[in-house]
Scaffold this motif. Sequence first.
Motif, PDB file in Angstrom:
ATOM      1  N   ILE A 228       0.829  -1.195   0.000  1.00  0.00           N
ATOM      2  CA  ILE A 228       0.000   0.000   0.000  1.00  0.00           C
ATOM      3  C   ILE A 228       0.872   1.257   0.000  1.00  0.00           C
ATOM      4  CG2 ILE A 228      -1.995  -1.070   1.095  1.00  0.00           C
ATOM      5  CD1 ILE A 228      -1.034   0.141   3.766  1.00  0.00           C
ATOM      6  N   GLY A 229       0.390   2.269  -0.713  1.00  0.00           N
ATOM      7  CA  GLY A 229       1.115   3.524  -0.794  1.00  0.00           C
ATOM      8  C   GLY A 229       2.244   3.533  -1.800  1.00  0.00           C
ATOM      9  N   LYS A 230       2.435   2.414  -2.506  1.00  0.00           N
ATOM     10  CA  LYS A 230       3.529   2.318  -3.472  1.00  0.00           C
ATOM     11  C   LYS A 230       2.965   2.270  -4.900  1.00  0.00           C
ATOM     12  CE  LYS A 230       6.629  -0.218  -0.350  1.00  0.00           C
ATOM     13  NZ  LYS A 230       7.436  -1.448  -0.176  1.00  0.00           N
ATOM     14  N   PRO A 231       3.726   2.796  -5.866  1.00  0.00           N
ATOM     15  CA  PRO A 231       3.275   2.700  -7.263  1.00  0.00           C
ATOM     16  C   PRO A 231       3.457   1.289  -7.802  1.00  0.00           C
ATOM     17  CG  PRO A 231       5.399   3.834  -7.125  1.00  0.00           C
ATOM     18  CD  PRO A 231       4.957   3.580  -5.714  1.00  0.00           C
ATOM     19  N   VAL A 232       2.475   0.813  -8.543  1.00  0.00           N
ATOM     20  CA  VAL A 232       2.542  -0.520  -9.142  1.00  0.00           C
ATOM     21  C   VAL A 232       2.123  -0.424 -10.601  1.00  0.00           C
ATOM     22  CG1 VAL A 232       2.105  -1.765  -6.993  1.00  0.00           C
ATOM     23  CG2 VAL A 232       0.183  -1.070  -8.418  1.00  0.00           C
ATOM     24  N   SER A 233       2.624  -1.339 -11.396  1.00  0.00           N
ATOM     25  CA  SER A 233       2.235  -1.412 -12.807  1.00  0.00           C
ATOM     26  C   SER A 233       2.180  -2.865 -13.232  1.00  0.00           C
ATOM     27  CB  SER A 233       3.212  -0.648 -13.694  1.00  0.00           C
ATOM     28  OG  SER A 233       4.472  -1.298 -13.730  1.00  0.00           O
ATOM     29  N   ALA A 234       1.348  -3.150 -14.206  1.00  0.00           N
ATOM     30  CA  ALA A 234       1.219  -4.524 -14.701  1.00  0.00           C
ATOM     31  C   ALA A 234       2.530  -5.004 -15.310  1.00  0.00           C
ATOM     32  CB  ALA A 234       0.087  -4.605 -15.719  1.00  0.00           C
ATOM     33  N   THR A 235       3.210  -4.136 -16.040  1.00  0.00           N
ATOM     34  CA  THR A 235       4.475  -4.516 -16.673  1.00  0.00           C
ATOM     35  C   THR A 235       5.524  -4.864 -15.626  1.00  0.00           C
ATOM     36  OG1 THR A 235       4.000  -3.046 -18.522  1.00  0.00           O
ATOM     37  CG2 THR A 235       6.280  -3.768 -18.258  1.00  0.00           C
ATOM     38  N   GLY A 236       5.557  -4.097 -14.551  1.00  0.00           N
ATOM     39  CA  GLY A 236       6.540  -4.343 -13.500  1.00  0.00           C
ATOM     40  C   GLY A 236       6.297  -5.613 -12.719  1.00  0.00           C
ATOM     41  N   LEU A 237       5.062  -6.129 -12.756  1.00  0.00           N
ATOM     42  CA  LEU A 237       4.721  -7.307 -11.959  1.00  0.00           C
ATOM     43  C   LEU A 237       4.678  -8.609 -12.768  1.00  0.00           C
ATOM     44  CD1 LEU A 237       1.843  -5.956  -9.662  1.00  0.00           C
ATOM     45  CD2 LEU A 237       4.271  -6.177  -9.143  1.00  0.00           C
ATOM     46  N   LYS A 238       4.831  -8.515 -14.079  1.00  0.00           N
ATOM     47  CA  LYS A 238       4.569  -9.699 -14.907  1.00  0.00           C
ATOM     48  C   LYS A 238       5.510 -10.868 -14.619  1.00  0.00           C
ATOM     49  CE  LYS A 238       7.345  -8.325 -18.919  1.00  0.00           C
ATOM     50  NZ  LYS A 238       7.305  -8.050 -20.366  1.00  0.00           N
ATOM     51  N   ASN A 239       6.698 -10.598 -14.091  1.00  0.00           N
ATOM     52  CA  ASN A 239       7.636 -11.685 -13.807  1.00  0.00           C
ATOM     53  C   ASN A 239       7.556 -12.196 -12.377  1.00  0.00           C
ATOM     54  OD1 ASN A 239       8.767 -11.672 -16.437  1.00  0.00           O
ATOM     55  ND2 ASN A 239      10.063  -9.931 -15.895  1.00  0.00           N
ATOM     56  N   LEU A 240       6.697 -11.591 -11.551  1.00  0.00           N
ATOM     57  CA  LEU A 240       6.580 -12.024 -10.157  1.00  0.00           C
ATOM     58  C   LEU A 240       5.599 -13.171  -9.984  1.00  0.00           C
ATOM     59  CD1 LEU A 240       6.597  -8.681  -8.114  1.00  0.00           C
ATOM     60  CD2 LEU A 240       8.450 -10.329  -8.402  1.00  0.00           C
ATOM     61  N   PHE A 241       4.694 -13.325 -10.930  1.00  0.00           N
ATOM     62  CA  PHE A 241       3.657 -14.350 -10.805  1.00  0.00           C
ATOM     63  C   PHE A 241       3.631 -15.202 -12.077  1.00  0.00           C
ATOM     64  CE2 PHE A 241       2.333 -10.450  -8.618  1.00  0.00           C
ATOM     65  CZ  PHE A 241       2.279 -10.918  -7.317  1.00  0.00           C
ATOM     66  N   ASP A 242       2.776 -16.204 -12.064  1.00  0.00           N
ATOM     67  CA  ASP A 242       2.626 -17.035 -13.253  1.00  0.00           C
ATOM     68  C   ASP A 242       1.870 -16.298 -14.359  1.00  0.00           C
ATOM     69  OD1 ASP A 242       3.961 -19.132 -12.111  1.00  0.00           O
ATOM     70  OD2 ASP A 242       2.152 -20.042 -11.268  1.00  0.00           O
ATOM     71  N   LEU A 243       1.350 -15.119 -14.043  1.00  0.00           N
ATOM     72  CA  LEU A 243       0.609 -14.321 -15.016  1.00  0.00           C
ATOM     73  C   LEU A 243       1.609 -13.534 -15.859  1.00  0.00           C
ATOM     74  CD1 LEU A 243      -2.005 -12.949 -12.473  1.00  0.00           C
ATOM     75  CD2 LEU A 243      -2.310 -14.877 -14.018  1.00  0.00           C
ATOM     76  N   ARG A 244       2.024 -14.082 -16.982  1.00  0.00           N
ATOM     77  CA  ARG A 244       3.086 -13.471 -17.779  1.00  0.00           C
ATOM     78  C   ARG A 244       2.593 -12.300 -18.621  1.00  0.00           C
ATOM     79  NH1 ARG A 244       7.535 -14.882 -15.174  1.00  0.00           N
ATOM     80  NH2 ARG A 244       7.674 -17.125 -14.853  1.00  0.00           N
ATOM     81  N   SER A 245       1.315 -12.213 -18.832  1.00  0.00           N
ATOM     82  CA  SER A 245       0.771 -11.177 -19.695  1.00  0.00           C
ATOM     83  C   SER A 245       0.367  -9.950 -18.888  1.00  0.00           C
ATOM     84  CB  SER A 245      -0.450 -11.707 -20.465  1.00  0.00           C
ATOM     85  OG  SER A 245      -1.161 -10.648 -21.050  1.00  0.00           O
ATOM     86  N   PRO A 246       0.901  -8.760 -19.218  1.00  0.00           N
ATOM     87  CA  PRO A 246       0.451  -7.548 -18.534  1.00  0.00           C
ATOM     88  C   PRO A 246      -1.052  -7.319 -18.671  1.00  0.00           C
ATOM     89  CG  PRO A 246       2.469  -7.108 -19.752  1.00  0.00           C
ATOM     90  CD  PRO A 246       2.013  -8.489 -20.137  1.00  0.00           C
ATOM     91  N   ALA A 247      -1.623  -7.748 -19.799  1.00  0.00           N
ATOM     92  CA  ALA A 247      -3.066  -7.583 -20.003  1.00  0.00           C
ATOM     93  C   ALA A 247      -3.852  -8.393 -18.975  1.00  0.00           C
ATOM     94  CB  ALA A 247      -3.457  -8.001 -21.416  1.00  0.00           C
ATOM     95  N   THR A 248      -3.366  -9.594 -18.664  1.00  0.00           N
ATOM     96  CA  THR A 248      -4.038 -10.425 -17.658  1.00  0.00           C
ATOM     97  C   THR A 248      -3.916  -9.800 -16.277  1.00  0.00           C
ATOM     98  OG1 THR A 248      -3.585 -12.426 -18.933  1.00  0.00           O
ATOM     99  CG2 THR A 248      -4.145 -12.716 -16.611  1.00  0.00           C
ATOM    100  N   ILE A 249      -2.743  -9.253 -15.962  1.00  0.00           N
ATOM    101  CA  ILE A 249      -2.553  -8.604 -14.662  1.00  0.00           C
ATOM    102  C   ILE A 249      -3.468  -7.386 -14.549  1.00  0.00           C
ATOM    103  CG2 ILE A 249      -0.914  -7.386 -13.191  1.00  0.00           C
ATOM    104  CD1 ILE A 249       1.267  -9.203 -14.239  1.00  0.00           C
ATOM    105  N   LEU A 250      -3.590  -6.607 -15.606  1.00  0.00           N
ATOM    106  CA  LEU A 250      -4.500  -5.457 -15.600  1.00  0.00           C
ATOM    107  C   LEU A 250      -5.945  -5.902 -15.371  1.00  0.00           C
ATOM    108  CD1 LEU A 250      -3.133  -3.197 -18.485  1.00  0.00           C
ATOM    109  CD2 LEU A 250      -3.226  -2.638 -16.044  1.00  0.00           C
ATOM    110  N   GLU A 251      -6.279  -7.038 -15.977  1.00  0.00           N
ATOM    111  CA  GLU A 251      -7.626  -7.580 -15.781  1.00  0.00           C
ATOM    112  C   GLU A 251      -7.844  -7.948 -14.323  1.00  0.00           C
ATOM    113  OE1 GLU A 251      -8.795 -11.525 -17.551  1.00  0.00           O
ATOM    114  OE2 GLU A 251      -9.889 -10.184 -18.904  1.00  0.00           O
ATOM    115  N   TYR A 252      -6.853  -8.573 -13.704  1.00  0.00           N
ATOM    116  CA  TYR A 252      -6.950  -8.931 -12.286  1.00  0.00           C
ATOM    117  C   TYR A 252      -6.984  -7.676 -11.413  1.00  0.00           C
ATOM    118  CZ  TYR A 252      -6.240 -13.956 -13.103  1.00  0.00           C
ATOM    119  OH  TYR A 252      -6.393 -15.261 -13.487  1.00  0.00           O
TER     120      TYR A 252
END
Length: 402
Positions: A228-252
């Motif tokens: 909380i309080g931190k900036p996040v982006s789908a592109t920055g998170l794509k390698n942290l989870f099994d969700l490799r697609s930024p579009a899928t992360i944005l959907e979540y």
Amino acid sequence: MLLDSQINEVADRQKKTFLDRNTGVLREKRQEITLYENFVTVITGVRRGGKSTLMLQLLENATEGVFFLNFEDPRLAGFDPDDFSRLDTVIEKAGARILFFDEIQMLTHWEGYVRQKLDESFRVVVTGSNATLLSRELGTKLTGRNLPYELFPFSYREFLAFSSRENSDSSVLYYLEHGGFPEYLKTGNGVVLNRLLEDILMKDIAVRYGLRDVNSLRQLAVYLLSNIGKPVSATGLKNLFDLRSPATILEYFSYLENTYVVQFMPKFSYSLKVQIRNPRKVYAIDMGLFTHNSIVFTDEAGRRLENTVYLHLRRKYTELYYFQDQRECDFIAVYKGKPVEILQVCYELTDLNRNREFTGLKEALDFFKEEKGRIITFHQKDTFKFHGKVIEVVPLKEFLME
């Protein structure tokens, strides 16, 4: 398909249970709501945040017959569009003119039925735990015929009334840790909030949207609550989870925001493209949810304070941004296209951080051509002049009472 008698039996049992409930602390949102003919009152908010209690409070001054039905009841699982005509019969027999429908968005074609009841001069209130689902459907049959309201867990003022506490530093500290979910505050059992998050992930997201990878959704939810309080982006998170697609992360992201688990706040820009391109800051809908569902190893006092300030502002404004140039300013609240509050948040001002906090606030004030800003701290109170700008330092316990 259900029988008239089945719908009637469920409605009777639900109404008795509903009316036997304690109306509890009067919600601040109650003062904003008036029930009108020809308009449906739409109340959205996080699951277990008090929507049903608010409904009950709306009934207290009702002078006409009332009909209540919660469509999440498993006994109504077989309800289909053909059953709306049977529901009409049950409502007519009840002699009701005010209709309360809880979680009605679970039904297909519900908006057409509500429009029919409005045309018949009923007053209608509907609730839902998903912001976008309701708004999307309201844009079809009910355009211009709906009055939307959002209900969050207890504000600090409501928390004080609920817990019979005085406004003090100790009360603020308790609120920063425990938040405002009524059921959790009654029990103090963190499992209540563990179960709540799991119910939202399963019932409101996985089942509704047909998601199979619930584990990745759960991991993402915990990650966002932990940051909380931190900036996040789908592109920055794509390698942290099994969700490799930024579009899928944005959907979540959208699923978690629409069900009010978290909220995202964009960077201010007059360009929508710039807003979309930059990371958004994430905030939890409640500090108790953060306490019992995040993975953090310190008390995170500063981020708790910032999140609490966000929620207080979010109850008042729908447009909130952070500002960043050379330095950052935490909150820009915009109303009708103009900045109405420019705030910095700092748990405690010291000789080491004062210049940084003042400079970030001044840059935002310069950009918006404003002369005065505020810094919200835990307990400090002061006023400064900084390069021609007036900076008020306000303790959190005062700010939360505004």
